[in-house]
Write a protein that holds these residues in place. Structure first.
Motif, PDB file in Angstrom:
ATOM      1  N   ASP A  36       0.843  -1.197   0.000  1.00 28.38           N
ATOM      2  CA  ASP A  36       0.000   0.000   0.000  1.00 28.38           C
ATOM      3  C   ASP A  36       0.879   1.250   0.000  1.00 28.38           C
ATOM      4  O   ASP A  36       1.965   1.262   0.580  1.00 28.38           O
ATOM      5  N   SER A  37       0.397   2.304  -0.643  1.00 25.81           N
ATOM      6  CA  SER A  37       1.153   3.556  -0.685  1.00 25.81           C
ATOM      7  C   SER A  37       0.191   4.740  -0.572  1.00 25.81           C
ATOM      8  O   SER A  37      -0.896   4.742  -1.161  1.00 25.81           O
ATOM      9  N   ASP A  38       0.597   5.735   0.240  1.00 29.18           N
ATOM     10  CA  ASP A  38      -0.217   6.939   0.401  1.00 29.18           C
ATOM     11  C   ASP A  38       0.042   7.956  -0.703  1.00 29.18           C
ATOM     12  O   ASP A  38      -0.666   8.957  -0.819  1.00 29.18           O
ATOM     13  N   ASP A  39       1.057   7.720  -1.492  1.00 27.61           N
ATOM     14  CA  ASP A  39       1.464   8.667  -2.538  1.00 27.61           C
ATOM     15  C   ASP A  39       1.248   8.038  -3.903  1.00 27.61           C
ATOM     16  O   ASP A  39       1.832   6.998  -4.225  1.00 27.61           O
ATOM     17  N   ASP A  40       0.409   8.648  -4.725  1.00 27.79           N
ATOM     18  CA  ASP A  40       0.087   8.074  -6.035  1.00 27.79           C
ATOM     19  C   ASP A  40       1.263   8.087  -6.996  1.00 27.79           C
ATOM     20  O   ASP A  40       1.223   7.426  -8.036  1.00 27.79           O
ATOM     21  N   THR A  41       2.294   8.853  -6.680  1.00 24.63           N
ATOM     22  CA  THR A  41       3.452   8.892  -7.576  1.00 24.63           C
ATOM     23  C   THR A  41       4.535   7.894  -7.168  1.00 24.63           C
ATOM     24  O   THR A  41       5.558   7.798  -7.830  1.00 24.63           O
ATOM     25  N   ASN A  42       4.310   7.181  -6.071  1.00 27.50           N
ATOM     26  CA  ASN A  42       5.297   6.212  -5.586  1.00 27.50           C
ATOM     27  C   ASN A  42       4.685   4.814  -5.532  1.00 27.50           C
ATOM     28  O   ASN A  42       3.547   4.628  -5.084  1.00 27.50           O
ATOM     29  N   VAL A  43       5.440   3.833  -6.014  1.00 27.61           N
ATOM     30  CA  VAL A  43       5.045   2.423  -5.908  1.00 27.61           C
ATOM     31  C   VAL A  43       5.863   1.807  -4.782  1.00 27.61           C
ATOM     32  O   VAL A  43       7.087   1.975  -4.730  1.00 27.61           O
ATOM     33  N   ARG A  44       5.201   1.088  -3.928  1.00 31.39           N
ATOM     34  CA  ARG A  44       5.876   0.457  -2.791  1.00 31.39           C
ATOM     35  C   ARG A  44       5.866  -1.056  -2.993  1.00 31.39           C
ATOM     36  O   ARG A  44       4.800  -1.674  -3.076  1.00 31.39           O
ATOM     37  N   LEU A  45       7.078  -1.621  -3.096  1.00 34.18           N
ATOM     38  CA  LEU A  45       7.231  -3.072  -3.248  1.00 34.18           C
ATOM     39  C   LEU A  45       7.852  -3.636  -1.983  1.00 34.18           C
ATOM     40  O   LEU A  45       8.754  -3.035  -1.401  1.00 34.18           O
ATOM     41  N   THR A  46       7.403  -4.817  -1.558  1.00 38.77           N
ATOM     42  CA  THR A  46       7.912  -5.397  -0.316  1.00 38.77           C
ATOM     43  C   THR A  46       8.445  -6.808  -0.550  1.00 38.77           C
ATOM     44  O   THR A  46       7.973  -7.525  -1.435  1.00 38.77           O
ATOM     45  N   LEU A  47       9.427  -7.170   0.274  1.00 36.52           N
ATOM     46  CA  LEU A  47      10.019  -8.512   0.229  1.00 36.52           C
ATOM     47  C   LEU A  47      10.121  -9.068   1.641  1.00 36.52           C
ATOM     48  O   LEU A  47      10.095  -8.314   2.625  1.00 36.52           O
ATOM     49  N   PRO A  48      10.270 -10.388   1.781  1.00 34.87           N
ATOM     50  CA  PRO A  48      10.186 -10.995   3.115  1.00 34.87           C
ATOM     51  C   PRO A  48      11.402 -10.791   4.008  1.00 34.87           C
ATOM     52  O   PRO A  48      11.317 -11.037   5.204  1.00 34.87           O
ATOM     53  N   VAL A  82      11.283  -4.013   3.310  1.00 39.49           N
ATOM     54  CA  VAL A  82      11.079  -5.322   3.948  1.00 39.49           C
ATOM     55  C   VAL A  82       9.624  -5.411   4.392  1.00 39.49           C
ATOM     56  O   VAL A  82       9.089  -4.486   5.015  1.00 39.49           O
ATOM     57  N   ARG A  83       8.997  -6.509   4.075  1.00 38.51           N
ATOM     58  CA  ARG A  83       7.599  -6.716   4.438  1.00 38.51           C
ATOM     59  C   ARG A  83       7.466  -6.975   5.930  1.00 38.51           C
ATOM     60  O   ARG A  83       8.175  -7.817   6.485  1.00 38.51           O
ATOM     61  N   GLN A  84       6.584  -6.254   6.582  1.00 37.55           N
ATOM     62  CA  GLN A  84       6.362  -6.422   8.013  1.00 37.55           C
ATOM     63  C   GLN A  84       5.274  -7.465   8.249  1.00 37.55           C
ATOM     64  O   GLN A  84       4.241  -7.466   7.590  1.00 37.55           O
ATOM     65  N   ALA A  85       5.537  -8.333   9.237  1.00 32.59           N
ATOM     66  CA  ALA A  85       4.518  -9.328   9.587  1.00 32.59           C
ATOM     67  C   ALA A  85       3.337  -8.630  10.253  1.00 32.59           C
ATOM     68  O   ALA A  85       3.498  -7.640  10.962  1.00 32.59           O
ATOM     69  N   SER A  86       2.158  -9.175  10.032  1.00 33.13           N
ATOM     70  CA  SER A  86       0.943  -8.585  10.608  1.00 33.13           C
ATOM     71  C   SER A  86       0.597  -9.296  11.896  1.00 33.13           C
ATOM     72  O   SER A  86       0.102 -10.421  11.894  1.00 33.13           O
ATOM     73  N   ALA A  87       0.877  -8.662  13.031  1.00 35.16           N
ATOM     74  CA  ALA A  87       0.631  -9.284  14.328  1.00 35.16           C
ATOM     75  C   ALA A  87      -0.819  -9.646  14.551  1.00 35.16           C
ATOM     76  O   ALA A  87      -1.139 -10.735  15.012  1.00 35.16           O
ATOM     77  N   PRO A  88      -1.792  -8.764  14.249  1.00 39.43           N
ATOM     78  CA  PRO A  88      -3.186  -9.132  14.472  1.00 39.43           C
ATOM     79  C   PRO A  88      -3.595 -10.380  13.718  1.00 39.43           C
ATOM     80  O   PRO A  88      -4.339 -11.193  14.220  1.00 39.43           O
ATOM     81  N   ALA A  89      -3.097 -10.536  12.515  1.00 37.04           N
ATOM     82  CA  ALA A  89      -3.468 -11.711  11.735  1.00 37.04           C
ATOM     83  C   ALA A  89      -2.975 -12.981  12.413  1.00 37.04           C
ATOM     84  O   ALA A  89      -3.676 -13.991  12.472  1.00 37.04           O
ATOM     85  N   VAL A  90      -1.779 -12.925  12.976  1.00 36.12           N
ATOM     86  CA  VAL A  90      -1.237 -14.102  13.658  1.00 36.12           C
ATOM     87  C   VAL A  90      -2.064 -14.431  14.883  1.00 36.12           C
ATOM     88  O   VAL A  90      -2.381 -15.579  15.169  1.00 36.12           O
ATOM     89  N   LEU A  91      -2.457 -13.377  15.658  1.00 38.88           N
ATOM     90  CA  LEU A  91      -3.246 -13.614  16.853  1.00 38.88           C
ATOM     91  C   LEU A  91      -4.607 -14.205  16.505  1.00 38.88           C
ATOM     92  O   LEU A  91      -5.121 -15.084  17.184  1.00 38.88           O
ATOM     93  N   ARG A  92      -5.165 -13.732  15.412  1.00 35.65           N
ATOM     94  CA  ARG A  92      -6.467 -14.241  15.003  1.00 35.65           C
ATOM     95  C   ARG A  92      -6.378 -15.703  14.611  1.00 35.65           C
ATOM     96  O   ARG A  92      -7.214 -16.517  14.976  1.00 35.65           O
TER      97      ARG A  92
END
Length: 451
Positions: A36-48, A82-92
């Protein structure tokens, strides 16, 4: 613009797969996700991991910017994070599934090696020169607790050690589909380790390799003299063997013969099973040709052409198979029939390069030693069977392994007539079909002379 970016990313991924090749794409580029990106002129790519993110940033950031700008001119930058792990998803998940499922859900995708689909056990031609290595490879590919590890395969170039390594990967993944299997060259091991050091992220590199269920390293001799790489390799071996994991290593020589490789590595390798693949003889080369032709039912290759390839292309099995492929391809492209003349014209350079010049004198010495005679006995007038049969074998070998004419061969055997040579050749050919002892002696002498 999110939908537009998503569509552009799908096209860019396809372009990257085509240009980078399957192996590089699977290992480095496939894990990239669109963030996800808040800036329409920037692309955000993530890796593990930081290691993979740094590698992609160093090697592909400019290319990615160009690709996105070509697709969407409004794009000004591409960030690789670097892709951040989603803590809420793990708890769920934890509230709904057992602990093992939580680990599986939050872990990175299981790594898959790029295995050549042609290099399987059923396409490996077995004979006494490679039987131990073949049986060891099959045993290591079986599921359950491995009977030994590491398996160290060594041979010259093109004799089958890489084939067996890929075959192990295919068989083990067929038996254990969710296994973590890694296949890389020693050179690649060194490159990735150095890159991890520069990125200050050796932890990800170590975790990846030491987390493998089956790790296969090809051409170990490439790390000779490189101490930091050898240190890491030694610890990787220790971790995997201590955990009961499978480790397969290949090199061009026995562990004891590896120059500038630390003694502790050699010692660890020798604790497993060391199996060599010997230089193939004409019998194995012919068996390989027959096996490959069985996969090409519409291709007809005459017996004399197969014999020519088996006896004159004396390098690696890879060269033998390559000669057959070239012959078949040329015949299909030209529409000509495969025969001896066509083969000699098409493979002239291969046949000349693979021919070891064997002399009649060498043949006479070898046959004399085999039958405990003196070379002079073979050129004498003695007609006792203990001398006559070895003499016929020597004439047969002279006709088969040299380019000398029948009269020339006769002269080298005490001035005998060419018809005597013809009779000897025909007689030995007959005996090879009915007398196992004669056939075995001829095979042994051919291996000795061609070796």
């Amino acid at each position: 613009m999110p939908g537009e970016v998503l569509n552009a990313w799908a096209r860019i991924r396809k372009n990257l797969r085509e240009s980078a090749g399957a192996r590089l794409f699977e290992q480095w580029l496939k894990p990239i996700e669109l963030g996800d990106s808040d800036d329409d002129t920037n692309v955000r790519l993530t890796l593990p991991s930081a290691f993979t993110a740094n590698w992609v940033r160093n090697h592909y950031q400019d290319r990615l910017i160009q690709e996105f700008r070509a697709a969407i001119p409004a794009i000004r930058s591409v960030s690789i994070e670097v892709r951040q792990a989603s803590a809420p998803a793990v708890l769920r998940v934890a509230s709904e599934q057992p602990a093992e499922s939580v680990v599986a859900a939050s872990a990175e995708p299981i790594e898959r090696p790029t295995l050549d689909p042609r290099l399987t056990f059923d396409r490996f031609v077995v004979d006494p020169t490679n039987r131990v290595a073949y049986n060891a490879a099959k045993a290591l590919a079986e599921p359950g607790v491995p009977r030994f590890s590491p398996l160290f395969l060594h041979s010259g170039t093109g004799l089958g050690k890489t084939h067996l390594m890929h075959a192990i990967g295919h068989a083990y993944l067929a038996a254990v589909p969710n296994a973590r299997v890694i296949l890389m060259s020693a050179e690649r091991f060194m490159f990735e380790f150095v890159a991890a050091i520069r990125a200050n992220d050796t932890h990800a590199f170590k975790a990846r390799l030491r987390g493998a269920d089956l790790l296969m390293i090809d051409d170990l001799h490439f790390i000779s003299g490189k101490k930091p790489t050898q240190d890491e390799f030694f610890h990787t071996i220790n971790e995997l063997t201590a955990a009961g994991k499978r480790l397969v290593i290949t090199a061009d020589r026995h562990p004891q013969g590896l120059d500038d490789v630390e003694a502790r590595i050699v010692s660890r390798l020798a604790m497993g099973l060391v199996a060599d693949i010997k230089t193939p003889d004409a019998t194995l080369r012919r068996a390989l040709l027959d096996h490959r032709l069985s996969e090409l039912p519409d291709v007809k290759v005459p017996e004399d052409v197969l014999e020519l390839l088996a006896h004159k292309v004396t390098g690696s099995l890879r060269e033998v198979e390559g000669a057959l492929n070239r012959l078949v391809a040329y015949a299909q492209l030209t529409g000509e029939q495969i025969n001896l003349e066509f083969a000699q014209a098409t493979l002239g350079d291969v046949l000349r390069g693979g021919t070891k010049r064997i002399t009649i004198d060498e043949i006479q010495r070898a046959v004399s030693a085999h039958y405990d005679l003196k070379p002079v006995d073979l050129v004498s007038a003695r007609r006792a069977v203990v001398v006559a049969r070895p003499r016929q074998i020597a004439m047969y070998l002279a006709k088969r392994l040299t380019t000398r004419s029948l009269p020339e061969i006769g002269r080298k055997f005490g001035g005998r007539d060419h018809s005597t040579v013809i009779h000897a050749v025909r007689r030995i050919e007959e005996l090879r079909g009915s007398d196992h002892e004669i056939d075995g002696a001829v095979r042994s002498l051919i291996r000795q002379l061609e070796g």
